[in-house]
Design a protein around this motif. Sequence first.
Motif, PDB file in Angstrom:
ATOM      1  N   MET A   1       0.227 -27.044  -4.108  1.00  0.00           N
ATOM      2  CA  MET A   1       0.324 -25.600  -4.119  1.00  0.00           C
ATOM      3  C   MET A   1       1.784 -25.199  -3.929  1.00  0.00           C
ATOM      4  O   MET A   1       2.476 -25.727  -3.081  1.00  0.00           O
ATOM      5  CB  MET A   1      -0.532 -24.994  -3.009  1.00  0.00           C
ATOM      6  CG  MET A   1      -0.308 -23.511  -2.828  1.00  0.00           C
ATOM      7  SD  MET A   1      -1.351 -22.746  -1.607  1.00  0.00           S
ATOM      8  CE  MET A   1      -2.865 -22.634  -2.534  1.00  0.00           C
ATOM      9  N   ASN A   2       2.228 -24.249  -4.717  1.00  0.00           N
ATOM     10  CA  ASN A   2       3.576 -23.742  -4.613  1.00  0.00           C
ATOM     11  C   ASN A   2       3.595 -22.633  -3.555  1.00  0.00           C
ATOM     12  O   ASN A   2       3.022 -21.560  -3.749  1.00  0.00           O
ATOM     13  CB  ASN A   2       4.038 -23.205  -5.973  1.00  0.00           C
ATOM     14  CG  ASN A   2       5.481 -22.766  -5.944  1.00  0.00           C
ATOM     15  OD1 ASN A   2       5.970 -22.235  -4.961  1.00  0.00           O
ATOM     16  ND2 ASN A   2       6.171 -22.997  -7.047  1.00  0.00           N
ATOM     17  N   ILE A   3       4.268 -22.898  -2.450  1.00  0.00           N
ATOM     18  CA  ILE A   3       4.295 -21.959  -1.325  1.00  0.00           C
ATOM     19  C   ILE A   3       4.996 -20.661  -1.706  1.00  0.00           C
ATOM     20  O   ILE A   3       4.579 -19.582  -1.304  1.00  0.00           O
ATOM     21  CB  ILE A   3       4.961 -22.610  -0.093  1.00  0.00           C
ATOM     22  CG1 ILE A   3       4.157 -23.835   0.349  1.00  0.00           C
ATOM     23  CG2 ILE A   3       5.093 -21.615   1.048  1.00  0.00           C
ATOM     24  CD1 ILE A   3       2.707 -23.560   0.636  1.00  0.00           C
ATOM     25  N   GLY A   4       6.061 -20.760  -2.503  1.00  0.00           N
ATOM     26  CA  GLY A   4       6.770 -19.563  -2.947  1.00  0.00           C
ATOM     27  C   GLY A   4       5.859 -18.632  -3.726  1.00  0.00           C
ATOM     28  O   GLY A   4       5.880 -17.414  -3.525  1.00  0.00           O
ATOM     29  N   ASN A   5       5.055 -19.192  -4.620  1.00  0.00           N
ATOM     30  CA  ASN A   5       4.110 -18.375  -5.386  1.00  0.00           C
ATOM     31  C   ASN A   5       3.051 -17.762  -4.480  1.00  0.00           C
ATOM     32  O   ASN A   5       2.633 -16.630  -4.690  1.00  0.00           O
ATOM     33  CB  ASN A   5       3.432 -19.201  -6.483  1.00  0.00           C
ATOM     34  CG  ASN A   5       4.369 -19.535  -7.616  1.00  0.00           C
ATOM     35  OD1 ASN A   5       5.423 -18.912  -7.777  1.00  0.00           O
ATOM     36  ND2 ASN A   5       4.002 -20.526  -8.414  1.00  0.00           N
ATOM     37  N   PHE A  35       1.777 -24.164   6.972  1.00  0.00           N
ATOM     38  CA  PHE A  35       3.085 -23.955   6.355  1.00  0.00           C
ATOM     39  C   PHE A  35       3.882 -22.915   7.151  1.00  0.00           C
ATOM     40  O   PHE A  35       3.607 -21.716   7.070  1.00  0.00           O
ATOM     41  CB  PHE A  35       2.929 -23.482   4.899  1.00  0.00           C
ATOM     42  CG  PHE A  35       2.192 -24.459   4.033  1.00  0.00           C
ATOM     43  CD1 PHE A  35       2.841 -25.553   3.482  1.00  0.00           C
ATOM     44  CD2 PHE A  35       0.835 -24.299   3.785  1.00  0.00           C
ATOM     45  CE1 PHE A  35       2.168 -26.465   2.691  1.00  0.00           C
ATOM     46  CE2 PHE A  35       0.143 -25.198   2.996  1.00  0.00           C
ATOM     47  CZ  PHE A  35       0.812 -26.296   2.452  1.00  0.00           C
ATOM     48  N   PRO A  36       4.863 -23.365   7.905  1.00  0.00           N
ATOM     49  CA  PRO A  36       5.672 -22.445   8.707  1.00  0.00           C
ATOM     50  C   PRO A  36       6.343 -21.335   7.881  1.00  0.00           C
ATOM     51  O   PRO A  36       6.512 -20.220   8.378  1.00  0.00           O
ATOM     52  CB  PRO A  36       6.726 -23.347   9.349  1.00  0.00           C
ATOM     53  CG  PRO A  36       6.103 -24.699   9.370  1.00  0.00           C
ATOM     54  CD  PRO A  36       5.241 -24.760   8.137  1.00  0.00           C
ATOM     55  N   ALA A  37       6.693 -21.613   6.648  1.00  0.00           N
ATOM     56  CA  ALA A  37       7.314 -20.588   5.807  1.00  0.00           C
ATOM     57  C   ALA A  37       6.351 -19.427   5.563  1.00  0.00           C
ATOM     58  O   ALA A  37       6.761 -18.255   5.531  1.00  0.00           O
ATOM     59  CB  ALA A  37       7.770 -21.185   4.476  1.00  0.00           C
TER      60      ALA A  37
END
Length: 80
Positions: A1-5, A35-37
């Motif tokens: 999975m793309n975290i930015g998306n 995911f800390p982000a």
Amino acid sequence: MNIGNYITSGILQDYCLGVLTIEEEKKVENMCHDFPAVANELQLLQKTLEKYTANNSIFRRNELRMKVWEAVKKLWEANP
């Protein structure tokens, strides 16, 4: 999975606004845990929303107060 998306998908904003289903809320909370982000972005959004509502609620409250008093004054003048 793309975290930015995931972050830019709007799901975190929807979470802050309380418009997600319980299942969607749990998924966001799990993503924050994993995911800390995502957690950081959610925290930033929540703080931003809190500041926005704090700044605008005072203005709206004063605006509403003035409208109410104007309406009361008009009623008083019409029916002394």
